[in-house]
Structures are given as C-alpha cells and as structure tokens.
Design an enzyme around this catalytic site. Sequence first.
Site, PDB file in Angstrom:
ATOM      1  N   CYS A   1       8.042  17.592  -5.000  1.00 51.94           N
ATOM      2  CA  CYS A   1       6.826  16.703  -5.751  1.00 51.94           C
ATOM      3  C   CYS A   1       6.892  15.186  -5.457  1.00 51.94           C
ATOM      4  CB  CYS A   1       6.797  17.000  -7.130  1.00 51.94           C
ATOM      5  SG  CYS A   1       5.283  16.717  -7.925  1.00 51.94           S
TER       6      CYS A   1
ATOM      7  N   HIS B   1       5.671  23.032  -6.495  1.00 51.37           N
ATOM      8  CA  HIS B   1       7.214  23.262  -7.331  1.00 51.37           C
ATOM      9  C   HIS B   1       7.706  24.700  -7.220  1.00 51.37           C
ATOM     10  CE1 HIS B   1       7.241  19.868 -10.240  1.00 51.37           C
ATOM     11  NE2 HIS B   1       6.150  19.610  -9.574  1.00 51.37           N
TER      12      HIS B   1
ATOM     13  N   GLU C   1      10.221  25.947  -7.939  1.00 52.49           N
ATOM     14  CA  GLU C   1      10.921  26.490  -9.194  1.00 52.49           C
ATOM     15  C   GLU C   1       9.901  27.232 -10.296  1.00 52.49           C
ATOM     16  OE1 GLU C   1       9.077  22.963 -10.940  1.00 52.49           O
ATOM     17  OE2 GLU C   1      10.395  23.474  -8.809  1.00 52.49           O
TER      18      GLU C   1
END
Length: 381
Positions: free
Chosen positions: A270, A354, A356
Amino acid sequence: MNANTKLPALLMLDDGTCFEGYAMGACQEVVGELVFTTGMSGYQETITDPSYYGQIVVFTAAHIGNYGATGRDSECPYPKIEYGASGIVVHDFFTGADDIDFPHFRAECSLQKKLLEMGVSGIYGIDTRALTLHLRMHGSRNGIISTNLDSAYLLKRAKTIPSMAGLDLASKVTTKEKFVFDTAKNEACNKKMLNVAVIDYGVKRSILLHLYNNNMLPTVYPATATAEEILAAKPDAVMLTNGPGDPEPCGYAIKTIQELIGKLPIFGICLGHQLISLAMGAKTFKMRFGHHGLNHPVKEVATGKVLVTSQNHGFCVDPGTLPSNVKVTHWNLNDNTVEGLALTDAPVFCVQFHPEAAPGTWDAYGLFGAFRTMIDDFYKK
C-alpha cells in the site's frame, strides 16, 4: 448513549451538502476526508485500520454493529492506543446493550462500547446510498460530524479542513519506539525464523501476524528510521507497511528506501508500494474517490490469475513515470490502475492492495510466502 437515546447530529460536507442523523460512539465533533468502503463485513477491522487515520469512513453495508466487537479484531498493533478512522457514517447502527447474546462467538461487547473506548465518533440514520453516490460523482470531500446543529458554523468549519494531498500522516501513526513483535505461537517452526525490519507507516497487526506465521520475526521501526540504523541491526529483509496520507511529503522515508534498495530484499504494501515507486523516481497522484473495500479484482500479469483483493488507498502510482528497471506485476481490472511492481535489478516487489486482508479474501496470502522465498533465494546467491 443507550438504545433509548437519540442525540441529533449533522454531517456537513465542504460543498454544503448536509445530512441529518444521530450521534454515535463518543459523540464528539470530528473532521476528515469522507471515503466510502464497499466491504460487507469486518467493520471493526476497518475502523481500527491506521490507514484510515484522518478520514471519515462511510459504510455502504446497511447494518453495522450487529455482531458486536472484540479486542482481538483490532488492527492497531499498539496496546492501549488506537489509530484508525477519525469517524464513521452508517445507515443502521445497532445500539443495544452489552449483555445480549451477539450472533458471533467471539463478541465481547457492543460496537458502541468499543467506539467509546477508542474515542471514535460517528453519525447514523442517514441515507448512505445518497452520500456514496455523491462521493462517486464529486470525489472524496472533506466534512464534519457534530452535535452542534448550526449549519453555517459547520460549513465554515468544513471549508477549513486541509486537503489530504500534501499531508504526511505516516509520522502521526507510527510507533514511537522500536519493538519486536513475537506472538510466541509459532514454536513448531519447520524453517529458520528470519529477522525482518518492518518500517511502520501505519502497520496493521495482521501484517505482523502473517510475517510471523511465515517464519519471519518482525522488528518494527518508526517511520523515520534511517537506512544506517536498520542496516546496523543486520536484518535479513525489510517490510514497508501500509499507512495514511500522501506519500510525496514523506521525504525521510523515500531517502531511507533509496539507501536500502539493492542491499536487502524488500516487500512493500500500500503506502510502502507508493514510497518504493517514488524512491525509484516515479510519480503518484490523488485518486477521485480511491479504492476502499474487499472485492477489487486484480490481475496478476505473470499468470493471468485474477485475485479478489482488499484495498484502502486514495493515492496511486502513475505508470507513465516508471523507470525502465521497474515492471508492473498487477493491474486493477476496474480502472486499470497499477496494483503491483517489481524491480528487475534488485530483490524488491510491492503491491497496492492488502494481501493480509483483515477484513477481506485470502486470495493474496501467498505473497507473504513469496517474500520468504525471495529472501531465501537472495542469500543462496
């Protein structure tokens, strides 16, 4: 505030658009850039994401708070400190008591109680569909939520809120001191634990967990850490994290990255992705209303595979400014913006989305394993 209390509040945008509703959470006056998220779940992870610092999040999902809240779902990695959204806007907010049986086995309290603990305020009972359409048509707007119903005052206040462009917010949410993130839950590792220096621009707790679960022990550094400081600790690799605000004012971070490239394997997520691009001489730009949600399709160039990704960013890399030693690895299929990059002459790669998730799909979890593989290959050579 309880289920029987409704405190009138207003949401005023800097263009004079006004919505009437009711105060929620801490019921304090809050200002920020309004952005909308299309995520249908994971409201607590969204609210506690440090990348939303300085922003008021509009939830397009109609019902928020209906499955309660738990401390285990906080994405801020610092105990007793919460960095996340400045405020929230919802249509239907569950304001019930904490002693009910929430339809979630992990629920510990109501979202209202959690917002009070965090000091987060918001407004509910408004037409979030109309607000979202307004933001899509006119772009992200600055705004204010207040129980002060003086519309003239609110409009004047909203017009004084600084633009997100030009704001360095990473330095506001970063850790103040270096620390080691060790969950003590990975004792049965079948691989050696590598030491990864994580430069914190607003890191999510789930990023640290995924590093750890892939046999990488994260040592978290402040955003202002220098390359000299990091290299002196002799880590095996570097992670550049997500974070809020405009990447261009973060000159201290860009300088550090320039001095680390080629010396250690680097993975950016990001804001970290944007900072790597700037360090390589590319440019970034502010998007009309950004990407915020859990369902953004991203194409992986090498395989043609499409990943459904979690995203939260308002700035993007200009592909026309990329130098010849940087290749695009991922594209956004909604608007053809850059979603991933890799250097051809150094062990560096990064993604705008993202991996995760938290909240989101699991499609991109494998990038943490790819990072581990890149580190192993780097030291074999």
